[in-house]
Design a protein around this motif. Structure first.
Motif, mmCIF file in Angstrom:
data_model
loop_
_atom_site.group_PDB
_atom_site.id
_atom_site.type_symbol
_atom_site.label_atom_id
_atom_site.label_comp_id
_atom_site.label_asym_id
_atom_site.label_seq_id
_atom_site.Cartn_x
_atom_site.Cartn_y
_atom_site.Cartn_z
ATOM 1 N N ALA A 1 -3.963 2.944 2.354
ATOM 2 C CA ALA A 1 -4.626 2.430 3.557
ATOM 3 C C ALA A 1 -5.390 3.565 4.229
ATOM 4 O O ALA A 1 -4.995 4.734 4.148
ATOM 5 C CB ALA A 1 -3.596 1.847 4.517
ATOM 6 N N LEU A 2 -6.482 3.228 4.881
ATOM 7 C CA LEU A 2 -7.257 4.225 5.608
ATOM 8 C C LEU A 2 -6.664 4.429 7.004
ATOM 9 O O LEU A 2 -6.386 3.460 7.705
ATOM 10 C CB LEU A 2 -8.714 3.780 5.741
ATOM 11 C CG LEU A 2 -9.530 3.695 4.449
ATOM 12 C CD1 LEU A 2 -10.951 3.256 4.772
ATOM 13 C CD2 LEU A 2 -9.544 5.030 3.718
ATOM 14 N N GLN B 1 0.821 -1.203 0.000
ATOM 15 C CA GLN B 1 0.000 0.000 0.000
ATOM 16 C C GLN B 1 0.856 1.253 0.000
ATOM 17 O O GLN B 1 1.924 1.305 0.604
ATOM 18 C CB GLN B 1 -0.926 -0.009 1.218
ATOM 19 C CG GLN B 1 -2.024 -1.071 1.111
ATOM 20 C CD GLN B 1 -2.979 -1.012 2.267
ATOM 21 O OE1 GLN B 1 -2.560 -0.892 3.402
ATOM 22 N NE2 GLN B 1 -4.264 -1.090 2.006
ATOM 23 N N LYS B 2 0.349 2.259 -0.691
ATOM 24 C CA LYS B 2 1.075 3.521 -0.802
ATOM 25 C C LYS B 2 0.875 4.362 0.462
ATOM 26 O O LYS B 2 -0.013 4.138 1.256
ATOM 27 C CB LYS B 2 0.588 4.272 -2.043
ATOM 28 C CG LYS B 2 0.882 3.544 -3.356
ATOM 29 C CD LYS B 2 0.420 4.352 -4.558
ATOM 30 C CE LYS B 2 -1.082 4.371 -4.696
ATOM 31 N NZ LYS B 2 -1.537 5.052 -5.930
ATOM 32 N N ASP C 1 3.401 10.729 -0.496
ATOM 33 C CA ASP C 1 2.976 11.236 -1.809
ATOM 34 C C ASP C 1 2.603 12.711 -1.739
ATOM 35 O O ASP C 1 2.847 13.470 -2.681
ATOM 36 C CB ASP C 1 1.799 10.408 -2.331
ATOM 37 C CG ASP C 1 2.239 9.069 -2.906
ATOM 38 O OD1 ASP C 1 3.467 8.823 -2.960
ATOM 39 O OD2 ASP C 1 1.370 8.275 -3.306
ATOM 40 N N TYR C 2 2.017 13.127 -0.624
ATOM 41 C CA TYR C 2 1.628 14.530 -0.476
ATOM 42 C C TYR C 2 2.845 15.446 -0.465
ATOM 43 O O TYR C 2 2.872 16.473 -1.155
ATOM 44 C CB TYR C 2 0.812 14.707 0.798
ATOM 45 C CG TYR C 2 0.278 16.112 1.008
ATOM 46 C CD1 TYR C 2 -0.701 16.642 0.170
ATOM 47 C CD2 TYR C 2 0.753 16.914 2.044
ATOM 48 C CE1 TYR C 2 -1.192 17.935 0.361
ATOM 49 C CE2 TYR C 2 0.265 18.193 2.249
ATOM 50 C CZ TYR C 2 -0.702 18.702 1.404
ATOM 51 O OH TYR C 2 -1.177 19.981 1.583
ATOM 52 N N GLU D 1 -13.618 5.118 0.300
ATOM 53 C CA GLU D 1 -13.586 4.097 -0.742
ATOM 54 C C GLU D 1 -12.691 4.528 -1.899
ATOM 55 O O GLU D 1 -11.947 3.712 -2.461
ATOM 56 C CB GLU D 1 -15.004 3.816 -1.242
ATOM 57 C CG GLU D 1 -15.094 2.720 -2.286
ATOM 58 C CD GLU D 1 -14.522 1.394 -1.810
ATOM 59 O OE1 GLU D 1 -13.968 0.657 -2.658
ATOM 60 O OE2 GLU D 1 -14.604 1.098 -0.598
ATOM 61 N N GLU D 2 -12.736 5.803 -2.263
ATOM 62 C CA GLU D 2 -11.858 6.289 -3.331
ATOM 63 C C GLU D 2 -10.391 6.176 -2.920
ATOM 64 O O GLU D 2 -9.524 5.837 -3.732
ATOM 65 C CB GLU D 2 -12.186 7.743 -3.668
ATOM 66 C CG GLU D 2 -11.328 8.288 -4.800
ATOM 67 C CD GLU D 2 -11.774 9.638 -5.295
ATOM 68 O OE1 GLU D 2 -11.053 10.227 -6.137
ATOM 69 O OE2 GLU D 2 -12.833 10.126 -4.863
ATOM 70 N N ILE D 3 -10.108 6.453 -1.649
ATOM 71 C CA ILE D 3 -8.739 6.313 -1.139
ATOM 72 C C ILE D 3 -8.269 4.874 -1.266
ATOM 73 O O ILE D 3 -7.151 4.597 -1.715
ATOM 74 C CB ILE D 3 -8.668 6.800 0.325
ATOM 75 C CG1 ILE D 3 -8.855 8.314 0.392
ATOM 76 C CG2 ILE D 3 -7.336 6.412 0.974
ATOM 77 C CD1 ILE D 3 -9.067 8.853 1.782
ATOM 78 N N ARG D 4 -9.138 3.940 -0.886
ATOM 79 C CA ARG D 4 -8.802 2.513 -1.013
ATOM 80 C C ARG D 4 -8.569 2.131 -2.468
ATOM 81 O O ARG D 4 -7.620 1.410 -2.792
ATOM 82 C CB ARG D 4 -9.913 1.648 -0.414
ATOM 83 C CG ARG D 4 -9.798 1.442 1.079
ATOM 84 C CD ARG D 4 -10.728 0.343 1.548
ATOM 85 N NE ARG D 4 -12.126 0.748 1.428
ATOM 86 C CZ ARG D 4 -12.860 1.196 2.444
ATOM 87 N NH1 ARG D 4 -12.330 1.280 3.640
ATOM 88 N NH2 ARG D 4 -14.113 1.546 2.265
ATOM 89 N N GLN D 5 -9.421 2.635 -3.346
ATOM 90 C CA GLN D 5 -9.294 2.319 -4.774
ATOM 91 C C GLN D 5 -7.980 2.833 -5.353
ATOM 92 O O GLN D 5 -7.463 2.277 -6.331
ATOM 93 C CB GLN D 5 -10.474 2.912 -5.561
ATOM 94 C CG GLN D 5 -11.818 2.275 -5.263
ATOM 95 C CD GLN D 5 -11.871 0.804 -5.658
ATOM 96 O OE1 GLN D 5 -11.295 0.393 -6.666
ATOM 97 N NE2 GLN D 5 -12.560 0.001 -4.859
#
Length: 528
Positions: A260-261, A2-3, A8-9, A252-256
């Motif tokens: 990871a949440l 997982q990223k 990334d930010y 859900e968009e974050i997961r897609q």
């Protein structure tokens, strides 16, 4: 694999921008315009001014004047109220907010920016704040703590226990006495008295550290702020389902996108807490348009729950996912100074802000710093190491550092080779002496045995010295690692500011402040 949202930010990844309202390097005038187009009760800014008007600091007074002019933009950060302003990253968050406000006031002279620290006194998890750590001279981590209890009172309602006096005395006797010790411990004794409020004591110590830099403080647990927050509380209750739906959709968009949440949502959770003096802080659950407390007969409709809070708004307590929105509802926040975990859960909130008619503010990553003291600097130089190559895992670090002992291993092998060659030489000469003159063999063997004994004795002395040096090196490497990665975590997450205040006074704060650069959030090492 997982990223990492935070990585990334701060690396300006375009893939991450859609999860936030503004890029890492925004157009600040645009941010300010969006925030100031939103309606807020001016009484809240008045209350912020009241929270800070007793300060004698010139820079604090300057910032209060900025607020009084109207349309001041808030650079805010906050943190749980760790004992003795712990851990270190609490200091770095505050300094990042102060530095960003300073930079923006210089760059945008037609705007006003004010740094504010949100005193997070609503959490009830005492275990997270009741202790702090320092590193002892031999490198071991020492923990000082106050006894935990079972009540669920918010920190803002907690009083300091009698044992705080013994803790301060023990700390004073354990730390090295310096020219700054007397002043520091006089202030700690004055501030942290048995029966004093935890929040107020924390704030007073923060003022000792940051008043000269102009930092303001906001106490969201005050009765006046809770009274003024009643419209927000009502909206949170009325829009609870849509609020959580938006967070779920964003999650859900974050997961897609392969992340990871940070916060796993609970479907029956309203993300509202109710506080009373008997049961402490209790989560309010939601099911079939009803709100309830578990294991009780307390069940409310939305209107009934609003009535409950309207009678006593001080009973309301926010949660990790509501707090950022409440902050922006209360104050014109243009940027929040966030750590890695905060950045991750803020990414779940973008559409939730819109439910309240708010623009999600910009996020400024807090600066991340490891302090390198002179002793650690000497050890690093002695073994040819740099701080940034030290790994979190001690065994891997030790393995990678062991190459420094290779020269000693070569020396050990050299003695083995000498003994081997001497044995070969003895065999060869003995054979030749048997033919030349056998009577010479015995004195030759005795002489060679004496040589071997002398060499072996010297080898033992050398090997003993090597063991001593290896032991010293191992101790030094252990101290280095426990300083840079104490308990396998960044120094800023473990150590307390009180150790550095005792050893360096206010000067280390000034050194860190000079190092802080909100535009460059990558981790750095600072020699002090």
């Amino acid at each position: 694999m997982q990223k990492d949202i935070f990585k990334d930010y701060i690396s300006f990844s375009p893939k991450i921008e859609k999860l936030f309202n503004f890029p890492l390097q925004p157009e600040w005038k645009e941010v300010c315009e969006k925030v100031h187009n939103e309606h807020r009760d001016p009484a809240i800014i008045e209350e912020l001014i009241n929270h800070n008007k007793s300060s004698r600091s010139k820079k604090v007074k300057t910032n209060l004047e900025r607020l009084k002019k109207g349309k001041a933009s808030i650079i805010i950060t906050g943190q749980q109220l760790g004992l003795f302003v712990s851990p270190l990253y609490t200091v770095y968050k505050a300094l990042t907010a102060i530095k960003l406000a300073e930079q923006l006031n210089t760059a945008l002279t037609d705007q006003n920016f004010v740094p504010v620290f949100w005193l997070e006194g609503e959490d009830h998890d005492f275990e997270e704040i009741n202790h702090f750590n320092i590193q002892e001279p031999k490198g071991n981590i020492r923990t000082y703590s106050l006894h935990e209890d079972e009540n669920r009172l918010p920190v803002a309602k907690r009083m300091l226990p009698p044992q705080i006096t013994d803790l301060i005395n023990n700390l004073k006797s354990d730390l090295q006495q310096t020219e700054f010790s007397e002043h520091l411990f006089d202030r700690l004794t004055e501030i942290y008295q048995p029966g004093s409020g935890w929040l107020d004591s924390f704030r007073q110590q923060m003022q000792c550290i940051f008043d000269s830099l102009g930092l303001l403080y906001f106490n969201p647990t005050s009765k006046r702020i809770k009274d003024l927050s009643l419209p927000f509380i009502n909206k949170l209750i009325d829009n609870n389902e849509s609020f959580l739906t938006k967070i779920n959709e964003q999650s859900e968009e974050i997961r897609q996108n392969g992340y990871a949440l940070q916060v796993q949502l609970q479907n029956d959770y309203s993300y509202i807490y109710l506080t009373d003096n008997k049961k402490g802080r209790q989560p309010v659950f939601r099911k079939n348009n009803k709100f309830y407390l578990k294991d009780t007969d307390d069940i409310w409709s939305a209107d009934q729950l609003k009535t409950t809070f309207s009678r006593n708004p001080a009973q309301y307590s926010s949660t990790v996912l509501v707090r950022p929105i409440w902050q922006s509802w209360l104050l014109p926040v243009v940027s929040y100074v966030a750590g890695p975990s905060e950045t991750a859960y803020w990414s779940q909130l973008l559409p939730a802000f819109k439910v309240f008619g708010l623009s999600m503010p910009h996020l400024t990553p807090r600066n991340s710093i490891t302090l390198i003291e002179n002793r650690i600097k000497r050890y690093l130089e002695k073994y040819g190491l740099s701080a940034d190559e030290i790994e979190p895992d001690f065994n891997r670090f030790l393995k990678h550092s062991i190459f420094k002992q290779q020269q000693f291993n070569d020396l050990k092998n050299s003695f083995k080779e000498i003994n081997k060659q001497l044995n070969l030489f003895q065999t060869q000469i003995d054979g030749e002496l048997n033919e030349l003159d056998p009577t010479l063999k015995t004195p030759f063997d005795k002489t060679l045995t004496s040589v071997k004994s002398t060499i072996n004795n010297f080898e033992k002395r050398i090997l003993k010295r090597i063991d001593e040096m290896n032991s010293t090196m191992s101790n030094h490497l252990d101290i280095i690692h426990k300083n840079i990665w104490p308990l396998g975590k960044r120094q800023e997450r473990i150590f307390s500011s009180v150790y550095f205040m005792n050893k360096y006074g206010q000067e280390w704060i000034n050194s860190v402040y000079k190092c802080i650069d909100p535009g460059k959030p990558q981790h750095r090492f600072l020699e002090i």
